[in-house]
Design an enzyme around this catalytic site. Sequence first.
Site, short mmCIF file in Angstrom:
data_model
loop_
_atom_site.label_atom_id
_atom_site.label_comp_id
_atom_site.label_asym_id
_atom_site.label_seq_id
_atom_site.Cartn_x
_atom_site.Cartn_y
_atom_site.Cartn_z
N SER A 1 -4.19 -3.61 7.69
CA SER A 1 -3.42 -2.64 6.93
C SER A 1 -4.28 -1.96 5.87
O SER A 1 -5.11 -2.60 5.22
CB SER A 1 -2.23 -3.34 6.26
OG SER A 1 -1.49 -2.43 5.48
N GLU B 1 10.41 0.35 11.31
CA GLU B 1 10.20 -0.17 12.66
C GLU B 1 11.46 0.02 13.49
O GLU B 1 12.57 0.04 12.97
CB GLU B 1 9.83 -1.66 12.61
CG GLU B 1 8.63 -2.00 11.74
CD GLU B 1 7.32 -1.44 12.28
OE1 GLU B 1 7.23 -1.28 13.52
OE2 GLU B 1 6.42 -1.15 11.48
#
Length: 320
Positions: free
Chosen positions: A16, A284
């Site tokens: 990330s 998501e």
Amino acid sequence: MVERIKKARLIYNPTSGQEIIKKNIAEVLDVLEDVGYETSAYQTTPEPFSAQNEAERAAKAGFDLIIAAGGDGTINEVVNGVAGLENRPQMAFIPTGTTNDYARALKIPMGDPVAAARIIEKNQTIQMDIGRAYGSKYFINIAAAGTMTELTFSVPSSVKSRLGYFAYVAEAAKMLPRNKARKVRIEHDNGVFEGPASMIFVALTNSIAGFESVAPDAKLDDGNFTLIIVKTAKLFNMLSLMIQAINGGKHVHDENVEYLKTKKLTIEMLGKNAQPFRINLDGEYGGDTPVELEVFHNHLEFFANIDEINNDALVHTSEE
């Protein structure tokens, strides 16, 4: 009597934010040790539910604090590993993702893992509300539906890593002309909405897609969702709403918007062959309509930078 040493588990996504956490992991662990935690770290893997499974294991093992380091997707996984348990540890967040909506809401420093870890030193916490969808999937920031809301899970991770927030802007520019309204039925605490909707937002914080005025009066701990229904898909109207949202949240009074508070709601499509909405949970893909959403009031205790949070965004704090 010997005082028990508190234990912390750092769960971090190594990829990330251009691997920023990997470059700062030693300093982050030093900060946590200085605060008084015996700290260990877990690096997530590409395996499905890696962060979620580790968070559940750590919580059941009796860890006092779990820190999620990554983007909104990582913290969502960690929350899903903890939220369904009876005994839930304190939580903290080190943001290294693209939009970092949850970090914006809690005023956690972004792009600086060490500064984010030092928020724990202030010992300020909030009993945060979270949401649940489909009876088993938890979310902490947003549930959303509509073509435009699908862009967060339609942009490949490799593109997000390379282009960052600009990747979402570019995808939104492509999706906007394809945006369309579909007939829906939404039951909520105040009644029923039936009609066309191009986008639906069910927000727990005021930060959505990097903007902090989409749900301008959202409170982090009042037990309510902020429900926003966009009733138009016309390009001119959509651009107008975006400008109003950026300009102090004035979109909430627009005739093309339904804006209200509710503790639970259901969303279903109208029409025999209606195309379902795909539901976005914290960035998501979570599933399709129909969906039932409910608030879990003051369910998780998060370390936050309360000194920087607007008083209007909170009902209570740990200091009270």
